[in-house]
Design an enzyme around this catalytic site. Structure first.
Site, mmCIF file in Angstrom:
data_model
loop_
_atom_site.group_PDB
_atom_site.id
_atom_site.type_symbol
_atom_site.label_atom_id
_atom_site.label_comp_id
_atom_site.label_asym_id
_atom_site.label_seq_id
_atom_site.Cartn_x
_atom_site.Cartn_y
_atom_site.Cartn_z
ATOM 1 N N LYS A 166 87.151 125.415 112.376
ATOM 2 C CA LYS A 166 87.374 126.452 111.365
ATOM 3 C C LYS A 166 86.139 127.294 111.071
ATOM 4 O O LYS A 166 86.226 128.325 110.418
ATOM 5 C CB LYS A 166 87.902 125.795 110.083
ATOM 6 C CG LYS A 166 89.296 125.221 110.265
ATOM 7 C CD LYS A 166 89.701 124.270 109.152
ATOM 8 C CE LYS A 166 91.066 123.649 109.466
ATOM 9 N NZ LYS A 166 91.365 122.487 108.635
ATOM 10 N N SER A 203 89.570 123.012 103.769
ATOM 11 C CA SER A 203 89.942 122.745 105.162
ATOM 12 C C SER A 203 91.438 122.867 105.383
ATOM 13 O O SER A 203 92.055 122.057 106.082
ATOM 14 C CB SER A 203 89.458 121.353 105.602
ATOM 15 O OG SER A 203 89.438 121.241 107.008
ATOM 16 N N SER A 229 88.327 119.793 112.571
ATOM 17 C CA SER A 229 88.283 120.969 111.700
ATOM 18 C C SER A 229 86.961 121.734 111.714
ATOM 19 O O SER A 229 86.854 122.772 111.060
ATOM 20 C CB SER A 229 88.596 120.562 110.252
ATOM 21 O OG SER A 229 89.966 120.281 110.114
#
Length: 396
Positions: free
Chosen positions: A84, A136, A81
């Site tokens: 992102k 997230s 993640s």
């Protein structure tokens, strides 16, 4: 000077002698050597590389980009993640944060971490960015990608183009959230460059430093409460970002930032046994062993030109700082290049040259515009001939 001589005898025939002065000189040399050795030892200890469990890691200065620590920084790995970070900065740069974004069925049913979007649910882009970077949300990532790029695939192309633009040359993104996808890879170095770029955006920096955020939840009698997955925000007074990540392939990852005495550092740890400890170890190492030195101040007078029988000052358009290990110094070489086709009038703030800054190894550190510090008008004779020329042009 008086020298004392002593003679010792042990068990009959064995004896030895020494001069007190020779002993004193020897001890003095020993003390000097010991002091020098301890000085070197202390410096070695101070700059000893920190020990981290991460399989790849980096520490950089946010302003200059200088690398202060590195471990397998160009090894390509799954980023999870931390992907992102790129999704978030592209959303901020390419969309209006007040825009209303409707989640597709694909976005709503994206697996993994989520802000629990429902099909056809509408939030502002601002809220989705918070959901993306704080909680997230994989669903928020897809909703953003489809809105900004038209599709996940086209948004991934935008991500890769931006990666090249910021110097992340070993990165390939296949989706906006970092869920496992063959070929979706980056490096510790590249993530540091992406984070460094993103943190220059004030809204991005604000979002990733937020421990908790409330956003709307249509259809419910209560709002969504987003708790930041980056636990260092509440465990450390200096940490102010950035993004966690985890998949089985990537392991535990963290891109962290911290600011102390107006000095901001960025750390990246990939596949770490303890992302919190590793990150703090790197950040504290940086603050304890390095200092930021101002080499050129914005607006500093760098050069003077003779223009129209007057001196015109050329000043630096921006500041230049450099990071050094504490107790060390650096030799800087400055090279000034002035434009050859300067003509009057000169506007205040007009770029008239460049200042190139090199280190002692002749490596270019930065290039700074040199701008005029005042307005310089045209000479009376030039104004006269220009007026005549303009009059003549009327008849042709």
């Amino acid at each position: 000077m008086r020298i004392l001589h002593y003679k010792f005898q042990v068990e009959g025939d064995l004896h030895f002698s020494f001069d007190i002065m020779e002993v004193k000189l020897a001890m003095k040399r020993y003390l000097i050597f010991l002091t020098f050795f301890l000085f070197l030892l202390n410096n070695q200890i101070a700059l000893a590389a920190p020990q981290v469990t991460a399989q790849a890691a980096i520490l950089i200065d946010k302003e200059t980009g200088q690398i202060l620590y590195q471990k397998n920084i160009h090894q390509r790995r799954a980023p999870a993640s931390t992907t992102k970070i790129m999704t978030g900065i592209l959303a901020i740069e390419n969309g209006n944060l007040s825009d209303r974004v409707t989640a597709s069925t694909k976005a709503a049913y994206e697996g993994g971490s989520s802000i629990y979007l429902s099909p056809n649910e509408t939030l502002t882009l601002r809220e989705l960015v918070y959901g993306l970077l704080i909680k997230s949300g994989n669903d928020a990532a897809v909703a953003i990608a489809e809105y900004i790029g038209g599709s996940v695939e086209d948004f991934a192309k935008m991500m890769n183009n931006k990666a090249r633009e910021v110097g992340a040359l070993d990165t390939v993104f296949k989706n906006p959230n970092g869920l496992p996808k063959e070929g979706h890879l980056t490096t510790a170095y590249d993530l540091a460059q992406i984070a460094r770029y993103a943190l220059h955006n004030n809204f991005f920096a604000q979002v990733v430093s937020t421990p908790k955020k409330r956003i709307s939840w249509p259809g419910h009698s209560w709002d969504r409460i987003l708790n930041n997955t980056n636990k260092l925000l509440t465990r450390s007074d200096i940490v102010d970002g950035v993004k966690t990540g985890y998949t089985r392939a990537a392991g535990r990852c963290l891109v962290a930032s911290a600011t102390k005495d107006n000095h901001q550092l960025i750390s990246v740890v990939l596949k770490s046994a303890d992302i919190w400890s590793d990150s703090l170890t790197l950040l504290n190492y940086g603050f304890n062993n390095y200092k930021k030195v101002q080499v050129i101040d914005k607006g500093e007078l760098v050069h003077k030109l003779d223009i129209n029988k007057e001196e015109l000052g050329l000043i630096a358009a921006k500041e230049f700082n450099y990071v050094l290990s504490k107790g060390s110094s650096i030799k800087i070489k400055k090279v000034i290049d002035i434009k050859k086709d300067i003509s009057l009038p000169i506007i205040k703030g007009e770029q008239l040259g460049k200042l190139s800054i090199y280190n002692e190894d002749n490596e270019l550190l930065d290039r700074i515009d040199l701008i005029s510090d005042e307005f310089v008008g045209d000479s009376s004779i030039n104004r006269f001939w220009k007026m005549i020329a303009s009059k003549i042009q009327i008849y042709f």
